[in-house]
Design a protein around this motif. Structure first.
Motif, PDB file in Angstrom:
ATOM      1  N   SER A 229      32.700  32.088  37.472  1.00 17.56           N
ATOM      2  CA  SER A 229      33.945  31.892  36.736  1.00 17.56           C
ATOM      3  C   SER A 229      33.945  32.613  35.402  1.00 17.56           C
ATOM      4  CB  SER A 229      34.187  30.394  36.510  1.00 17.56           C
ATOM      5  OG  SER A 229      33.143  29.818  35.760  1.00 17.56           O
ATOM      6  N   SER A 230      32.763  32.815  34.819  1.00 13.55           N
ATOM      7  CA  SER A 230      32.696  33.444  33.501  1.00 13.55           C
ATOM      8  C   SER A 230      32.776  34.964  33.566  1.00 13.55           C
ATOM      9  CB  SER A 230      31.401  33.036  32.785  1.00 13.55           C
ATOM     10  OG  SER A 230      30.278  33.307  33.593  1.00 13.55           O
ATOM     11  N   LEU A 235      37.363  39.042  37.473  1.00 12.82           N
ATOM     12  CA  LEU A 235      38.651  38.406  37.736  1.00 12.82           C
ATOM     13  C   LEU A 235      39.797  39.371  37.454  1.00 12.82           C
ATOM     14  CD1 LEU A 235      38.002  34.867  36.188  1.00 12.82           C
ATOM     15  CD2 LEU A 235      37.650  35.627  38.537  1.00 12.82           C
ATOM     16  N   LEU A 251      43.702  31.216  41.670  1.00 10.21           N
ATOM     17  CA  LEU A 251      42.373  30.724  41.315  1.00 10.21           C
ATOM     18  C   LEU A 251      42.244  29.280  41.770  1.00 10.21           C
ATOM     19  CD1 LEU A 251      42.341  31.939  37.588  1.00 10.21           C
ATOM     20  CD2 LEU A 251      41.592  33.220  39.610  1.00 10.21           C
ATOM     21  N   GLY A 253      39.597  26.198  41.290  1.00 10.64           N
ATOM     22  CA  GLY A 253      38.393  25.724  40.595  1.00 10.64           C
ATOM     23  C   GLY A 253      38.678  25.597  39.108  1.00 10.64           C
ATOM     24  N   ARG A 254      38.362  24.452  38.527  1.00 11.05           N
ATOM     25  CA  ARG A 254      38.695  24.187  37.127  1.00 11.05           C
ATOM     26  C   ARG A 254      38.043  25.186  36.183  1.00 11.05           C
ATOM     27  NH1 ARG A 254      36.952  18.564  34.427  1.00 11.05           N
ATOM     28  NH2 ARG A 254      34.929  19.597  34.620  1.00 11.05           N
ATOM     29  N   SER A 255      36.794  25.557  36.468  1.00  9.57           N
ATOM     30  CA  SER A 255      36.108  26.478  35.558  1.00  9.57           C
ATOM     31  C   SER A 255      36.784  27.845  35.542  1.00  9.57           C
ATOM     32  CB  SER A 255      34.634  26.610  35.937  1.00  9.57           C
ATOM     33  OG  SER A 255      34.485  27.122  37.255  1.00  9.57           O
ATOM     34  N   LEU A 256      37.340  28.264  36.681  1.00 12.80           N
ATOM     35  CA  LEU A 256      38.050  29.539  36.735  1.00 12.80           C
ATOM     36  C   LEU A 256      39.328  29.497  35.899  1.00 12.80           C
ATOM     37  CD1 LEU A 256      37.661  30.400  40.522  1.00 12.80           C
ATOM     38  CD2 LEU A 256      36.940  31.880  38.641  1.00 12.80           C
ATOM     39  N   THR A 257      40.112  28.443  36.064  1.00 10.23           N
ATOM     40  CA  THR A 257      41.361  28.353  35.316  1.00 10.23           C
ATOM     41  C   THR A 257      41.092  28.218  33.816  1.00 10.23           C
ATOM     42  OG1 THR A 257      41.452  25.963  35.772  1.00 10.23           O
ATOM     43  CG2 THR A 257      42.658  27.413  37.253  1.00 10.23           C
ATOM     44  N   MET A 259      38.520  29.517  32.207  1.00  6.05           N
ATOM     45  CA  MET A 259      38.051  30.799  31.699  1.00  6.05           C
ATOM     46  C   MET A 259      39.211  31.781  31.539  1.00  6.05           C
ATOM     47  SD  MET A 259      35.228  32.056  30.570  1.00  6.05           S
ATOM     48  CE  MET A 259      34.065  30.855  31.228  1.00  6.05           C
ATOM     49  N   THR A 294      35.398  29.032  43.152  1.00  8.40           N
ATOM     50  CA  THR A 294      34.066  28.683  42.656  1.00  8.40           C
ATOM     51  C   THR A 294      33.133  28.386  43.828  1.00  8.40           C
ATOM     52  OG1 THR A 294      34.737  26.364  42.463  1.00  8.40           O
ATOM     53  CG2 THR A 294      34.967  27.748  40.503  1.00  8.40           C
TER      54      THR A 294
END
Length: 440
Positions: A229-230, A235, A251, A253-257, A259, A294
């Motif tokens: 995700s980082s 992306l 997207l 996944g919470r980490s993707l959104t 970021m 993710t």
């Protein structure tokens, strides 16, 4: 002048480094890692862990500040959970600060942590240390190296880096600032070792974008890409691929959104790259779906595992859809990833990993041997200190430094106390080190 790694030297992940001078300490990075499960069948027992900070928390009044080099989890992920033990200012650049603030909100520290935002070539006096930030290239926005200047000597700490002349985000790697360091009598260069076993030069993020475009442009059904995700550059590349192949990008996944939200807030997400709500994917023709998710390391609760199990709320895959793994296989995760691949194959969902193709569908953000040699030659330090790698990577980095005519190399481990001035030596296993579990 002292250097003390508590995490990340002898392993990949959970970086935590201390520099000491005149009775004070400066921390560089405070990251996490995923604890390796005891057995393949016990993935649910895996925990997020970080380096044990006991040494510095027992003398936190001596900790002048914390510097975060960039926004990857293995460099910043533990800070929200540990900051109450340190209670000192945090210095970092705008993008990393935005990522950090979002993490601090989640643990109830939104307004408590003093975060000082710095820019390229800016200097800050942090206790006994004068720190100057130098821009380089990596797979996340605003990755920075730094010089740490004290009366006892000047240190160059690289953070994570590569020499990318065609990055997706930011400017290409500029050698000028690093060649200038040779005139500053650099006492030591503390350097990323992740790819020190790899010959040659790393591949550019632009080459990865072209490989993903070539791969996805021939697909007729849904395409799902698993990546870190980082990796904002990846992306953005996939956003461009979606535009050029007539697909919609979503997207999951919470980490993707989070970021991408940070990238938008700091101007690193192009205005002409739209995203659709993941809930709309089910209404699209198969050939118009491109989802980034993710779980590229086989994490049991991440989106790829839910897709394989058929219980992802936003998207269902069918036979002949494609899942691309655009991420390295982190050592220790091989069994989890391959079990995930077998689950997809059992449903006749095709998968593509880097070892399945000659195209660079994933590229590393770390330097190979030729890049290490170049940077050592430009900086000309008196001493090389390899960090950020397993023991074999540290030894290989030290060998490159020696071949690059660096006079001295100190290869140690977490808990070793490196004396950098007035004389150079390692005091082995001076500090008790380990790892502690973090609740997410």
């Amino acid at each position: 002048m002292w250097f003390l790694p508590l995490g990340g030297t002898g392993e990949i992940g959970m970086n935590m480094n201390l520099y000491g001078h005149d009775g004070q300490w400066l921390m560089i990075d405070c990251g996490v890692s995923f604890n390796e499960p005891l057995k393949v069948d016990d993935l649910h027992t895996a925990e997020v862990v970080c380096a044990d900070p006991t040494f510095i928390t027992q003398q936190k009044e001596r900790l002048a500040g914390i510097v975060i080099t960039h926004a990857h989890e293995d460099h910043v992920g533990a800070l929200p959970f540990l900051w109450r033990r340190f209670k000192c200012p945090v210095y970092t650049t705008a993008f990393t600060a935005e990522v950090l603030r979002r993490k601090l909100v989640q643990v109830g520290l939104a307004d408590e942590v003093p975060v000082i935002v710095v820019k390229e070539n800016e200097s800050q006096k942090i206790g006994a240390f004068n720190v100057t930030w130098l821009a380089l290239t990596h797979s996340v926005p605003e990755p920075f190296a730094m010089t740490i200047d004290t009366p006892a000597g000047r240190i160059f700490h690289t953070g994570d880096w590569k020499i990318d002349k065609k990055p997706i985000i930011g400017e290409g790697f500029s050698p000028a600032n690093f060649k200038a360091l040779a005139k500053e009598n650099m006492l030591a260069m503390v350097c990323d070792s992740t790819n020190a076993l790899q010959e040659g030069h790393s591949v550019s993020e632009t080459d990865c974008y072209e490989a993903l475009l070539k791969t996805i442009s021939t697909e007729k059904n849904r395409v799902v890409v698993g990546c870190f995700s980082s990796n904002v550059a990846r992306l953005v590349a996939l956003g461009r691929v979606a535009q050029e192949t007539g697909r919609y990008l979503a997207l999951i996944g919470r980490s993707l959104t989070n970021m991408v939200g940070a990238a938008k807030a700091t101007g690193h997400w192009p205005d002409d790259l739209p995203l659709i709500d993941a809930a709309h994917l089910g209404y699209l023709p198969r050939e118009e779906v491109l989802a980034v998710v993710t779980g590229s390391q086989g994490e049991p609760r991440a989106t790829l595992n839910r897709l394989a199990a058929g219980n992802c709320f936003d998207l269902t895959l069918e036979a002949d859809d494609m899942v691309i793994f655009s991420a390295m296989m982190i050592p220790g995760n091989e069994d989890a990833i391959m079990r995930l691949v077998e689950q997809f194959k059992g449903q006749k969902i095709r998968t593509l990993q880097q070892q399945d193709t000659e195209l660079p569908i994933h590229v590393s953000g770390h330097p190979c041997r030729e890049e290490l040699k170049q940077l050592y030659t430009w900086v000309q330090p008196q001493l090389a200190i390899p960090v950020h790698g397993e023991p074999k990577h540290l030894v290989a980095n030290g060998d490159v430094a020696k071949l690059s005519h660096v006079p001295n190399q100190l290869v140690g481990r977490n808990g070793d106390l490196y004396q950098l001035a007035p004389s150079v030596k390692i005091l082995r296993e001076q500090v008790k080190v380990g790892r502690i579990a973090l609740s997410r």
